[in-house]
Design an enzyme around this catalytic site. Structure first.
Site: not given
Ligand code: AP5
Ligand code: MG
Length: 215
Positions: A13, A88, A127, A160, A171
């Site tokens: 994402k 979410r 990552r 992270r 997660r």
């Molecule tokens: P990356 O692009 O970083 O993936 P991502 O989908 O952004 O993964 P996240 O871990 O950030 O998602 P998340 O939903 O757990 O965390 P968030 O920060 O939103 O890519 C991942 C890796 O793969 C990278 O190294 C990249 O280079 C590589 N990659 C990408 N695409 C690739 C491909 N096609 N092929 C190969 N490699 C690839 O949320 C964190 C926490 O915050 C949540 O757990 C929750 O506690 C809280 N939170 C956030 N928003 C909310 C909400 N709205 N409501 C409640 N809690 C929330």
């Molecule tokens: Mg992310």
């Protein structure tokens, strides 16, 4: 153009949101990035949020909604935005719809990036992120030009704190059910685009095609 990116942790994402944001000049709102910054603060809110993040749990809807509202106030809504990590839950999706309706706008498309949970574990292990500007890299699939340094702002890249394998598995488990409900919700709203996996560039090409109306 108002876009949403949906997908499991590690689906890409953030990676895709940054690319869309740069090419189409849309502000990128990542609730996870904002929550990680709040969690670093020694305030009651910071301490509370940190507990949820460290456990791999979603923060309560009211906190996530409050954060999003504040972010939407900071941008020029007429130029659009790309949301990464919000909504979410179906409740958040419904509140978002109402909030935008009050501002005379709506979500145009919700992209769901499909990803295999086992591949995600490997991806997240490699990552490295920039806590300053939010860019994420992968030591093998998307390395920075200079190891350990962000290409965009020169800050040091870090792991992270919620990227330990055990927390990542939690997660994924927590988000699987809710993600299905959200994609069903956007399907009913007729704005869902399912993007099947592939390389970063292949996924981006699919998103771009959909944005530019060729799909
Ligand atoms: P990356 O692009 O970083 O993936 P991502 O989908 O952004 O993964 P996240 O871990 O950030 O998602 P998340 O939903 O757990 O965390 P968030 O920060 O939103 O890519 C991942 C890796 O793969 C990278 O190294 C990249 O280079 C590589 N990659 C990408 N695409 C690739 C491909 N096609 N092929 C190969 N490699 C690839 O949320 C964190 C926490 O915050 C949540 O757990 C929750 O506690 C809280 N939170 C956030 N928003 C909310 C909400 N709205 N409501 C409640 N809690 C929330
Ligand atoms: Mg992310």
């Amino acid at each position: 153009m108002n876009l949403i990116l949906l997908g499991l942790p590690g689906a890409g994402k953030g990676t895709q949101a940054k690319k869309i944001s740069q090419e189409y000049n849309l502000p990128h709102i990542a609730t996870g990035d904002i929550l990680r910054l709040i969690a670093e603060e020694e305030t009651p809110l910071g301490v509370r949020i940190k507990e949820y993040l460290d456990k791999g749990q979603l923060v309560p809807d009211e906190d996530a909604i409050m954060i999003l509202k504040e972010e939407l106030k900071k941008i020029d809504l007429s130029k659009g935005f790309v949301l990464d990590g919000f909504p979410r839950t179906v409740y958040q999706a419904k509140v978002l719809k109402e909030m935008l309706a009050e501002m005379n706008t709506q979500i145009d498309r919700a992209f769901y990036i499909e990803a295999d949970p086992e591949k995600i574990i490997e991806r997240i292990a490699g990552r490295r992120v920039c806590l300053n500007c939010g860019h994420s890299y992968h030591i093998k699939y998307n390395p920075p030009e200079q190891p350990g340094i962000c290409d965009y702002c020169g800050e040091e890249l870090v792991l992270r704190s919620d990227d330990k394998e055990e927390t990542v598995r939690k997660r994924i488990q927590i988000q699987l059910d809710e993600l299905k409900k959200i994609t069903d919700y956007f399907q009913e709203e007729e704005i869902l685009e399912v993007i099947s996996g592939g390389s970063i560039e292949e996924i981006y090409a699919e998103i771009k095609k959909a944005i530019e109306g060729e799909s």
